[in-house]
Design a protein around this motif. Structure first.
Motif, mmCIF file in Angstrom:
data_model
loop_
_atom_site.group_PDB
_atom_site.id
_atom_site.type_symbol
_atom_site.label_atom_id
_atom_site.label_comp_id
_atom_site.label_asym_id
_atom_site.label_seq_id
_atom_site.Cartn_x
_atom_site.Cartn_y
_atom_site.Cartn_z
ATOM 1 N N PHE A 69 0.835 -1.206 0.000
ATOM 2 C CA PHE A 69 0.000 0.000 0.000
ATOM 3 C C PHE A 69 0.870 1.256 0.000
ATOM 4 C CE2 PHE A 69 -2.819 3.298 1.526
ATOM 5 C CZ PHE A 69 -3.993 3.020 0.844
ATOM 6 N N GLY A 70 1.916 1.249 0.814
ATOM 7 C CA GLY A 70 2.819 2.401 0.844
ATOM 8 C C GLY A 70 3.817 2.404 -0.289
ATOM 9 N N GLU A 71 4.285 1.210 -0.683
ATOM 10 C CA GLU A 71 5.259 1.118 -1.771
ATOM 11 C C GLU A 71 4.708 1.695 -3.068
ATOM 12 O OE1 GLU A 71 6.510 -2.904 -2.330
ATOM 13 O OE2 GLU A 71 7.024 -3.202 -0.235
ATOM 14 N N ARG A 72 3.448 1.452 -3.301
ATOM 15 C CA ARG A 72 2.816 1.907 -4.542
ATOM 16 C C ARG A 72 1.690 2.893 -4.240
ATOM 17 N NH1 ARG A 72 4.626 -2.142 -8.139
ATOM 18 N NH2 ARG A 72 6.578 -2.840 -7.181
ATOM 19 N N SER A 73 1.959 3.833 -3.339
ATOM 20 C CA SER A 73 0.917 4.719 -2.809
ATOM 21 C C SER A 73 0.234 5.562 -3.882
ATOM 22 C CB SER A 73 1.498 5.623 -1.718
ATOM 23 O OG SER A 73 2.565 6.401 -2.228
ATOM 24 N N ALA A 74 0.964 5.939 -4.929
ATOM 25 C CA ALA A 74 0.333 6.744 -5.985
ATOM 26 C C ALA A 74 -0.828 5.985 -6.605
ATOM 27 C CB ALA A 74 1.359 7.114 -7.043
ATOM 28 N N ARG A 75 -0.644 4.688 -6.764
ATOM 29 C CA ARG A 75 -1.700 3.871 -7.360
ATOM 30 C C ARG A 75 -2.740 3.444 -6.321
ATOM 31 N NH1 ARG A 75 -0.750 -2.016 -10.336
ATOM 32 N NH2 ARG A 75 -2.938 -2.397 -10.906
ATOM 33 N N THR A 76 -2.268 2.947 -5.180
ATOM 34 C CA THR A 76 -3.193 2.394 -4.189
ATOM 35 C C THR A 76 -4.012 3.482 -3.506
ATOM 36 O OG1 THR A 76 -1.481 2.428 -2.459
ATOM 37 C CG2 THR A 76 -1.686 0.419 -3.770
ATOM 38 N N GLY A 77 -3.367 4.623 -3.215
ATOM 39 C CA GLY A 77 -4.091 5.706 -2.547
ATOM 40 C C GLY A 77 -5.225 6.251 -3.384
ATOM 41 N N SER A 78 -4.981 6.466 -4.662
ATOM 42 C CA SER A 78 -6.034 6.989 -5.538
ATOM 43 C C SER A 78 -7.129 5.950 -5.759
ATOM 44 C CB SER A 78 -5.438 7.431 -6.871
ATOM 45 O OG SER A 78 -4.804 6.346 -7.532
ATOM 46 N N ALA A 79 -6.742 4.668 -5.815
ATOM 47 C CA ALA A 79 -7.740 3.605 -5.976
ATOM 48 C C ALA A 79 -8.655 3.537 -4.759
ATOM 49 C CB ALA A 79 -7.041 2.271 -6.192
ATOM 50 N N MET A 80 -8.078 3.675 -3.576
ATOM 51 C CA MET A 80 -8.879 3.657 -2.351
ATOM 52 C C MET A 80 -9.825 4.859 -2.298
ATOM 53 S SD MET A 80 -7.404 3.587 1.528
ATOM 54 C CE MET A 80 -8.281 4.305 2.917
ATOM 55 N N GLU A 81 -9.327 6.033 -2.654
ATOM 56 C CA GLU A 81 -10.175 7.232 -2.631
ATOM 57 C C GLU A 81 -11.351 7.081 -3.591
ATOM 58 O OE1 GLU A 81 -9.854 12.087 -3.234
ATOM 59 O OE2 GLU A 81 -8.044 10.844 -3.280
ATOM 60 N N ALA A 82 -11.073 6.582 -4.795
ATOM 61 C CA ALA A 82 -12.139 6.394 -5.778
ATOM 62 C C ALA A 82 -13.125 5.320 -5.326
ATOM 63 C CB ALA A 82 -11.533 6.012 -7.126
ATOM 64 N N PHE A 83 -12.616 4.284 -4.679
ATOM 65 C CA PHE A 83 -13.466 3.194 -4.211
ATOM 66 C C PHE A 83 -14.457 3.690 -3.167
ATOM 67 C CE2 PHE A 83 -14.004 -0.136 -0.906
ATOM 68 C CZ PHE A 83 -14.717 -1.070 -1.656
ATOM 69 N N PHE A 84 -13.985 4.405 -2.172
ATOM 70 C CA PHE A 84 -14.887 4.895 -1.135
ATOM 71 C C PHE A 84 -15.843 5.963 -1.668
ATOM 72 C CE2 PHE A 84 -11.754 3.428 2.276
ATOM 73 C CZ PHE A 84 -12.540 2.326 2.601
ATOM 74 N N ALA A 85 -15.365 6.794 -2.597
ATOM 75 C CA ALA A 85 -16.249 7.784 -3.208
ATOM 76 C C ALA A 85 -17.390 7.091 -3.950
ATOM 77 C CB ALA A 85 -15.468 8.679 -4.154
ATOM 78 N N ARG A 86 -17.072 6.006 -4.619
ATOM 79 C CA ARG A 86 -18.091 5.274 -5.382
ATOM 80 C C ARG A 86 -19.057 4.497 -4.483
ATOM 81 N NH1 ARG A 86 -18.337 0.046 -7.076
ATOM 82 N NH2 ARG A 86 -16.162 -0.421 -6.633
ATOM 83 N N THR A 87 -18.529 3.863 -3.454
ATOM 84 C CA THR A 87 -19.362 2.945 -2.656
ATOM 85 C C THR A 87 -20.036 3.598 -1.473
ATOM 86 O OG1 THR A 87 -17.399 2.293 -1.363
ATOM 87 C CG2 THR A 87 -17.975 0.944 -3.303
#
Length: 391
Positions: free
Chosen positions: A369-387
Motif C-alpha cells: 500500500f505504501g510502496e505503490r501509494s500513488a496507485r493504491t491511494g487513488s484507488a482507495m479514494e475512488a473506491f470509497f467515493a463510489r461505494t
C-alpha cells in the motif's frame, strides 16, 4: 499516506526457531506480555500438545512439525526424549533470540505513536479530533478510539470510515502511520472517521481482537446522530492484520458468535465497503504450530483452537451479498503470500459477490500500500467515493 509496515528479513535458522512458538509469521513480532507468557507456559503448551503418553517428556516419535525436525539439536543428552529441562532451555533460547531482535529494532517515523498533546496541537484547522474515546466500559486500555470529523458538520449525514491498524495482532497502535494520517485525510475529504485500538494477543487471544473491532463499529453506529454520521454508509481500511479485521467486519454476521460481550448489541457491526491491503484471509495457509501456539488457545472459549482459526478466517464467511471489496496485494509479499488474496477473490466471486476489485501488484512486498501509494491511494479514494458517497 505513509506506510506503517516495514520489511524485515531473518536467517533461516532464526526463522525456524521463532516459528516453533508462533501461530503465524507476521510483521513486527514482539514478545508476548501478560500472564502465562514465560518459558514455563511454553513448556506446558508443548507438553500438552505433543506428550501423547503424558509421561512429562516428548519422545522422538511424539514430536511433530519443527519440533520433530530439530529434535536432535534440542535433545542435549541424546536419550531420545525432550524432558522439561531441555524444553525449558529451548524456550529460553527462543526468548533470547526474540529479545535480541527487538533490541536491534530502531524506531522509525512510521512506527512512532503520536501523543494526545501532539495530536491536538497539530490537528488541521478544518477537522475536529476527539481522542481516546472509550467504546466500551472496562479495565482494558485497548478499548479506545480516536474520532476525526470535519469541523463543518454539514447538512446531510456523512459517510464514515473505520481505520484498523496492523502489527500481526500482537503490536501496533491507532495513531501510527497510515491509520492516523488516513483518518485525518479522509475527515478533510468529508468523512467521519475513527481509528481503533483493540486487545492484542499479549493481552487476550483470539477472538478478542475481532470482538473489539466489532464493538467499536457498533459504538460508531450508536453515536451516529451525535456526529452527523450515516450509519448505513460505513467503510473500513486496514493493512495486514488490520486488513484481516476489516474483512471480518465486512463479512462476519452476528450468528457466527464473534460479537463478544460488549455493548450496543442492537447495532450492526457490518461494514458497507472494505478496502484491505496484504490481507490474511485463511489461517490454514500459514505454517501454523500447535506446539506453543497460544494465539487461538483461549481458556475462556469452549471452541478448540482449530475451530477458532477457521471461524476467524474471512474466506470461510464469503457470501453472495458481501459488501464491495477493494483488495490490494503484492506478488512478492513474504509475510502474507499473495495466494491469500488470489483464493479469497476467487471465493468471493464464486459465492456470487457482485463488487470485487483486485489490484495484484507485480513485485510488491508486504508494504504494497505504501510502496505503490500513488496507485493504491487513488484507488482507495475512488473506491470509497463510489461505494459510500453516492446516495
Amino acid at each position: 499516506m505513509k506506510p506503517l509496515f516495514l520489511q524485515r528479513s531473518v536467517s533461516a535458522a532464526v526463522f525456524a526457531a521463532i516459528v516453533l512458538h508462533l501461530v503465524v509469521v507476521v510483521e513486527a513480532q514482539q514478545p508476548k506480555r501478560g500472564p502465562g507468557a514465560g518459558p514455563d507456559a511454553m513448556v506446558k503448551n508443548w507438553l500438552k500438545n505433543q506428550d501423547s503418553d503424558r509421561d512429562g517428556k516428548i519422545a522422538a516419535g511424539e514430536a511433530s512439525g519443527l519440533m520433530k525436525r530439530f529434535f536432535q539439536r534440542n535433545d542435549a543428552n541424546g536419550d531420545g526424549f525432550l524432558d522439561k529441562a531441555e524444553l525449558k532451555a529451548l524456550a529460553g533460547r527462543l526468548g533470547r533470540t526474540q529479545a535480541a531482535r527487538n533490541k536491534r529494532r530502531q524506531p522509525t517515523q512510521r512506527q512512532r505513536t503520536v501523543s494526545t498533546r501532539e495530536l491536538l496541537k497539530n490537528a488541521p484547522d478544518d477537522v475536529v479530533i476527539e481522542p481516546d474515546i472509550a467504546y466500551r466500559p472496562g479495565e482494558s486500555k485497548a478499548w479506545r478510539l480516536d474520532l476525526v470529523r470535519p469541523k463543518d458538520a454539514g447538512n446531510a449525514p456523512r459517510p464514515g470510515i473505520v481505520f484498523v491498524h496492523g502489527g500481526g495482532w500482537r503490536s501496533g497502535d491507532k495513531r501510527t502511520g497510515t491509520f492516523l494520517n488516513g483518518a485525518i485525510d479522509y475527515a478533510r475529504k468529508g468523512y467521519v472517521c475513527v481509528t481503533v485500538n483493540y486487545r492484542l494477543t499479549g493481552e487476550a487471544p483470539f477472538p478478542a481482537c475481532i470482538e473489539d473491532v466489532k464493538c467499536a463499529v457498533r459504538w460508531f453506529r450508536a453515536h451516529a446522530r451525535e456526529y452527523n454520521l450515516d450509519p448505513g454508509r460505513l467503510g473500513g481500511f486496514g493493512n495486514s492484520a488490520g486488513a484481516h479485521l476489516v474483512a471480518v467486519l465486512g463479512l462476519v454476521r452476528p450468528d457466527a458468535g464473534l460479537e463478544g460481550d460488549g455493548p450496543y448489541q442492537d447495532q450492526s457491526s457490518l461494514l458497507q465497503a472494505v478496502c484491505a491491503s496484504a490481507t490474511p484471509t485463511d489461517f490454514n495457509l500459514f505454517e501454523r504450530r500447535r506446539d506453543g501456539d497460544t494465539r487461538f488457545q483461549n481458556d475462556n472459549d469452549k471452541r478448540d483452537p482449530e475451530t477458532l482459526a477457521k471461524l476467524c478466517s474471512p474466506i470461510n464467511h464469503v457470501r453472495k451479498d458481501a459488501p464491495p471489496f477493494l483488495l490490494i496485494h503484492g506478488t512478492a509479499d513474504r509475510t502474507v503470500d499473495v495466494k491469500h488474496a488470489d483464493l479469497f477473490v476467487k471465493a468471493l466471486k464464486e459465492a456470487g459477490a457482485k463488487d470485487v476489485t483486485y489490484i495484484r501488484v507485480d513485485g510488491a512486498g508486504h508494504g504494497v500500500f505504501g510502496e505503490r501509494s500513488a496507485r493504491t491511494g487513488s484507488a482507495m479514494e475512488a473506491f470509497f467515493a463510489r461505494t459510500l458517497r453516492a446516495k
